[in-house]
Enzyme design. Structure first.
Site, PDB file in Angstrom:
ATOM      1  N   LEU A 203      -7.686   3.564   2.589  1.00 41.43           N
ATOM      2  CA  LEU A 203      -8.666   2.481   2.610  1.00 41.43           C
ATOM      3  C   LEU A 203      -7.977   1.145   2.837  1.00 41.43           C
ATOM      4  CD1 LEU A 203     -11.482   1.256   2.081  1.00 41.43           C
ATOM      5  CD2 LEU A 203     -10.940   1.286  -0.358  1.00 41.43           C
ATOM      6  N   GLU A 204      -6.842   0.952   2.194  1.00 40.64           N
ATOM      7  CA  GLU A 204      -6.091  -0.292   2.363  1.00 40.64           C
ATOM      8  C   GLU A 204      -5.587  -0.431   3.809  1.00 40.64           C
ATOM      9  OE1 GLU A 204      -4.433  -0.063  -2.246  1.00 40.64           O
ATOM     10  OE2 GLU A 204      -3.184   0.504  -0.547  1.00 40.64           O
ATOM     11  N   LEU A 205      -5.091   0.676   4.400  1.00 44.42           N
ATOM     12  CA  LEU A 205      -4.605   0.628   5.779  1.00 44.42           C
ATOM     13  C   LEU A 205      -5.739   0.311   6.739  1.00 44.42           C
ATOM     14  CD1 LEU A 205      -2.506   1.077   7.990  1.00 44.42           C
ATOM     15  CD2 LEU A 205      -2.981   3.538   7.848  1.00 44.42           C
TER      16      LEU A 205
ATOM     17  N   SER B  85       0.854  -1.184   0.000  1.00 45.43           N
ATOM     18  CA  SER B  85       0.000   0.000   0.000  1.00 45.43           C
ATOM     19  C   SER B  85       0.889   1.233   0.000  1.00 45.43           C
ATOM     20  CB  SER B  85      -0.905  -0.002   1.236  1.00 45.43           C
ATOM     21  OG  SER B  85      -1.633   1.206   1.322  1.00 45.43           O
TER      22      SER B  85
END
Length: 591
Positions: A500-502, A429
């Site tokens: 969003l990925e985190l 990410s």
């Protein structure tokens, strides 16, 4: 004949008149001399510097003649009825000439009212020594005292040169702080406006209620100590005036906690051992609860004598004090005797402490130190050697722990990828910009895939076109063993998908625990408050820092730390350089 008689009669009359006139003049001179002598004798009490009066420039002020307060038994009315007159003089600051106070200034700025001299208002030029003199033909008494007119400090409600009134409030009690010295300044029918400040900071006072001239403390706490300032605003004869008053609040112990001192050292359970020729140090530590208007005394006695009175240079006493909550205090007094003798070991050493509620005594038990047994020496040497070896091992581990962990993983570690149902080793990410894409696609991918043999999933490289970004992101993360987050300022500013990925990774790690997050700091972020997920991750996870050219070397600490954080995986030579997230289609973008 008649003329002659008239001349003689006139001459006699003139002589008699001359004698009477001389007698009258003599009496008048004697009376005047006695009167002047009496008036020249004046009891001068000098300048009473303890009566220093401080006022602020531009604010009303008053000074009262101390003769009626401290030096004379009569009040002003009694003195006035006795024919005594009160006069005021002043000597300006930096001047030597004393002159009468001018009470005929425009607008009646300076006026007299009985024994009080009023300034409405005071100005800087009013600073100086003021003298009040009470006198008649047979009596004279005078005293002088200083008046200092101050300006407030810049950006402050007070002046640091102003000495505030000190008030003591007992801990945990309900008390009322009154705005001091405001009586008789404004008319009885006027209700002034009052503003309260703590250390010149306005605002709400928790557990303290301001109401007019009173500030009520619902419960006194230690952190309520400080300077409290009340500014009183009122109108008089069409003019607005301010009165600034400051009180220094000190929190003291409550009366119910007042006790005699307690001594913690010397102790009856401790025996102080010394050998002849050594330096003896005996501690005396005493805790004094706060007791109002009480002295706190601690002293040593050697055979009943105070060692501080001794002229022996080898005997000394050191003292230290530690202030504690509510005015309590711990006093430490160490008795030091250099190069003691056997006679010193036989003396009586007693520490005593006292306050107004009682004394406490404690004797220090002193004896000769016994010789050290042989087995103790051998044991100490063995323990010292063991401790040295342990310290060396700790240092070696601290310096080479990364190499040791990687060696253990390579030879004895269990492959984490077997049977876990995951498809990818790590999902990367990062912020989508040119600089960080180059770092991820060239640097990270090159080492992790080609050198370490891991299977990376990079969304912009490996996702198929046409899919929904959110669904694809979540699917990739759930199929990965690690989530590698590249932290940078752009990650916070431009990292919508990256955040969003985190967030998805943190929720997965918290709820299921089947993914771990690796934080790689590409560039430092000065403020992480804007992203609560990133702040949370940094608070619970360690961060691997990229240090530019220093970290590019394959054997640098950066790659070792990153390799340790990656999954344990047995890499076969045939597949070392063929691992990717998915096979790239010819329709995908080439980087």
């Amino acid at each position: 004949m008649i003329v002659g008689l008239k001349g003689k009669y006139f001459h006699a009359y003139f002589s008699e008149t001359k004698m009477k006139l001389g007698f009258l003049l003599g009496c008048l001179g004697l009376f005047t001399f006695s009167r002047c002598s009496a008036s020249e004798r004046c009891d001068d009490w000098g300048v009473d510097t303890m009566k220093l009066i401080q006022v602020y420039d531009g604010e009303p002020a008053r000074i009262k003649c101390p003769l009626f307060q401290d030096l004379l038994k009569h009040n002003y009315s009694t003195a006035h009825s006795a024919g005594l007159t009160l006069m005021w003089y002043w000597t300006g600051q930096g001047k030597d000439l004393e002159e009468p106070v001018n009470i005929r200034l425009p607008n009646n700025r300076i006026t007299k009212d009985k024994e009080t001299l009023w300034f409405r208002p005071a100005v800087l030029n009013d600073s100086g020594n003021y003298t009040c003199m009470l006198r008649n033909t047979t009596f004279c008494s005078r005293v002088a005292f200083p008046l200092e007119v101050l300006q407030k400090d810049a950006n402050s409600c007070v002046s640091q040169a102003m000495k505030p009134e000190v008030v003591e409030f007992p801990l945990e009690h309900v008390v009322v702080l009154k705005c001091p010295d405001t009586d008789d300044f404004y008319p009885v029918n006027v209700t002034p406006a009052v503003s309260w400040y703590m250390n010149c900071n306005p605002g709400e006072f928790y557990e303290r209620i301001p109401k007019g001239l009173n500030l009520t403390f619902i419960k006194v706490r230690p952190f309520y100590e400080g300077n409290y300032t009340c500014i009183v605003t009122y109108e008089d004869n069409g003019k607005l005036y301010n009165l600034t008053r400051t009180s220094e609040v000190k929190v003291i112990g409550p009366p119910e906690d007042e006790k005699p001192p307690s001594m913690t050292a010397p102790s009856d359970q401790v025996i102080y051992e010394f050998a002849a020729g050594e330096e003896m140090q005996l501690p005396c530590e005493v805790f004094f609860p706060f007791v109002k208007n009480s002295r706190m005394d601690v002293s040593w006695a050697v055979d009943g004598r105070n060692p501080e009175d001794s002229v022996d240079s080898k005997v000394s006493v050191t003292t230290s004090e530690v202030l504690q909550l509510g005015g309590a205090k711990t006093i430490k007094k160490n008795l030091i005797i250099k190069q003691i003798t056997m006679e010193d070991l036989k003396r009586n050493y007693t520490c005593s402490a006292r306050n107004s509620l009682g004394p406490v005594y404690r004797q220090a038990v002193v004896k000769e130190k016994a010789g050290t047994p042989r087995y103790i020496t051998e044991l100490a040497c063995g323990l010292g050697a063991t401790l040295f070896l342990v310290v060396c091992l700790i240092i070696v581990y601290h310096v080479y722990w990364l190499e040791m962990v990687l060696f253990y993983r390579a030879h004895f570690g269990t492959d984490e990828t077997i049977g876990d149902g995951k498809e990818y080793d790590v999902y990367v990410s990062y912020a989508r910009n040119a600089e960080e894409e180059e770092f991820v696609l060239v640097t990270l991918r090159g080492v992790l895939e080609n050198d370490f043999g891991y299977k990376l999933c990079i969304f912009d490289r490996d996702s198929l076109p046409g899919g929904i970004i959110t669904d694809e992101t979540l699917r990739f993360i759930t199929k990965s063993r690690r989530l590698l987050v590249v932290i940078s300022p752009n990650y916070v500013l431009k990292g919508t998908q990256a955040l969003l990925e985190l967030k998805a990774g943190l929720e997965n790690m918290a709820s299921q625990g089947n993914i771990r997050i690796i934080l790689v700091q590409y560039k430092a972020i000065k403020n992480t408050e804007r992203v609560k997920e990133l702040k949370l991750a940094q608070s619970v996870l360690s961060v691997i820092k990229w240090k530019g050219d220093k970290s590019k070397k394959p054997n640098s600490r950066f790659w070792k730390e990153l390799h340790v954080a990656m999954p344990v995986k047995k890499i076969s030579p045939a597949t070392k350089y063929s691992n990717t997230c998915i096979e790239l289609n010819t329709t995908q973008m080439s980087f």
